[in-house]
Design an enzyme around this catalytic site. Structure first.
Site, PDB file in Angstrom:
ATOM      1  N   PHE A  63       8.366  -1.159   9.542  1.00 44.53           N
ATOM      2  CA  PHE A  63       7.409  -1.403   8.454  1.00 44.53           C
ATOM      3  C   PHE A  63       8.083  -2.334   7.439  1.00 44.53           C
ATOM      4  O   PHE A  63       9.223  -2.111   7.052  1.00 44.53           O
ATOM      5  CB  PHE A  63       7.050  -0.070   7.782  1.00 44.53           C
ATOM      6  CG  PHE A  63       5.698  -0.066   7.121  1.00 44.53           C
ATOM      7  CD1 PHE A  63       4.599   0.509   7.752  1.00 44.53           C
ATOM      8  CD2 PHE A  63       5.532  -0.630   5.865  1.00 44.53           C
ATOM      9  CE1 PHE A  63       3.354   0.513   7.136  1.00 44.53           C
ATOM     10  CE2 PHE A  63       4.301  -0.626   5.248  1.00 44.53           C
ATOM     11  CZ  PHE A  63       3.202  -0.055   5.875  1.00 44.53           C
ATOM     12  N   HIS A 105       0.498   5.717  -0.828  1.00 43.32           N
ATOM     13  CA  HIS A 105       1.265   6.963  -0.653  1.00 43.32           C
ATOM     14  C   HIS A 105       2.769   6.685  -0.676  1.00 43.32           C
ATOM     15  O   HIS A 105       3.568   7.314   0.010  1.00 43.32           O
ATOM     16  CB  HIS A 105       0.801   7.761   0.564  1.00 43.32           C
ATOM     17  CG  HIS A 105       1.022   7.106   1.889  1.00 43.32           C
ATOM     18  ND1 HIS A 105       0.551   5.874   2.204  1.00 43.32           N
ATOM     19  CD2 HIS A 105       1.660   7.533   2.996  1.00 43.32           C
ATOM     20  CE1 HIS A 105       0.879   5.565   3.447  1.00 43.32           C
ATOM     21  NE2 HIS A 105       1.566   6.563   3.946  1.00 43.32           N
TER      22      HIS A 105
HETATM   23  N1  INI Z   1       6.652   2.912   5.838  1.00 44.56           N
HETATM   24  C1  INI Z   1       7.634   2.170   5.299  1.00 44.56           C
HETATM   25  O1  INI Z   1       8.736   2.121   5.852  1.00 44.56           O
HETATM   26  N2  INI Z   1       7.408   1.505   4.142  1.00 44.56           N
HETATM   27  C2  INI Z   1       6.202   1.508   3.505  1.00 44.56           C
HETATM   28  O2  INI Z   1       6.061   0.851   2.436  1.00 44.56           O
HETATM   29  C3  INI Z   1       5.150   2.256   4.084  1.00 44.56           C
HETATM   30  N3  INI Z   1       3.847   2.248   3.514  1.00 44.56           N
HETATM   31  O3  INI Z   1       3.509   1.276   2.827  1.00 44.56           O
HETATM   32  O4  INI Z   1       3.057   3.151   3.732  1.00 44.56           O
HETATM   33  C4  INI Z   1       5.401   2.971   5.272  1.00 44.56           C
HETATM   34  N4  INI Z   1       4.435   3.714   5.852  1.00 44.56           N
HETATM   35  C5  INI Z   1       4.520   4.166   7.206  1.00 44.56           C
HETATM   36  C6  INI Z   1       5.254   5.493   7.320  1.00 44.56           C
HETATM   37  O5  INI Z   1       6.630   5.301   7.129  1.00 44.56           O
HETATM   38  C7  INI Z   1       5.062   6.094   8.694  1.00 44.56           C
HETATM   39  O6  INI Z   1       5.521   5.215   9.675  1.00 44.56           O
HETATM   40  C8  INI Z   1       3.588   6.424   8.993  1.00 44.56           C
HETATM   41  O7  INI Z   1       3.022   7.209   7.962  1.00 44.56           O
HETATM   42  C9  INI Z   1       3.452   7.198  10.329  1.00 44.56           C
HETATM   43  O8  INI Z   1       4.134   8.463  10.242  1.00 44.56           O
END
Ligand code: INI
Length: 154
Positions: free
Chosen positions: A23, A89
């Site tokens: 991400f 979130h």
């Molecule tokens: N994951 C991140 O590493 N950074 C982020 O900013 C982010 N946002 O924006 O939501 C993010 N979301 C994904 C999360 O880490 C999980 O992969 C997802 O919720 C599935 O479990």
């Protein structure tokens, strides 16, 4: 007389696992580059570095724990980028990753280095992942080697 434990900080022989979140990959790949380059500069052999990608920062602690439980790994480095401006979130992802990483370290008695950016803006994340400047991946590499050497001594 107070006994001070002073470990020589050198990378040769330190076995490192890096867990990096996909991400915000445009940021995390720069953290990864900064981290690997610094590990190698400090003497860690490329063959002693293993990298695993996760979907997001939230998944980092579980993979970090798998690595931390291995006898062949001395230190785990967690890299990611959680950006408030990009997610509603933010708090949950950032806290889950932060607390999870700390828990893994205490549960496994292995150093798990926190190299997850938690920033308000994209611009702040860019400024902490520069190629030739401030780079939290590079800082994480130095912390990893220091902790591996320190724990070896205690
Ligand atoms: N994951 C991140 O590493 N950074 C982020 O900013 C982010 N946002 O924006 O939501 C993010 N979301 C994904 C999360 O880490 C999980 O992969 C997802 O919720 C599935 O479990």
């Amino acid at each position: 007389m107070v006994k001070i434990i002073e470990a020589k900080v050198k990378g040769r022989g330190v076995r490192v696992a890096i867990v990096v979140s996909r991400f915000n990959k445009f940021i995390t790949e720069k953290l990864l580059n900064g981290c690997v380059n610094e590990l190698v500069r400090c003497g860690v052999r490329k063959g002693d570095i293993v990298v695993a990608w996760t979907p997001g920062a939230f998944e980092v602690p579980l993979v970090a724990k798998r690595f931390a439980r291995k006898k062949t790994v001395d230190v785990v480095i967690a890299l990611g980028a959680v950006i408030r401006g990009e997610t509603y979130h933010f708090e949950m992802v950032a806290q889950g990753a932060t607390q999870g990483i700390m828990q893994v370290s205490l549960d496994t008695m292995k150093p798990v280095i926190f190299g997850v950016l938690t920033t308000e803006t994209l611009d702040q994340a860019y400024k902490r992942s520069e190629e030739d400047g401030d780079n939290k991946g590079k800082d994480a590499a130095q912390a990893a080697i220091e902790m591996a050497c320190l724990l070896e001594k205690i």
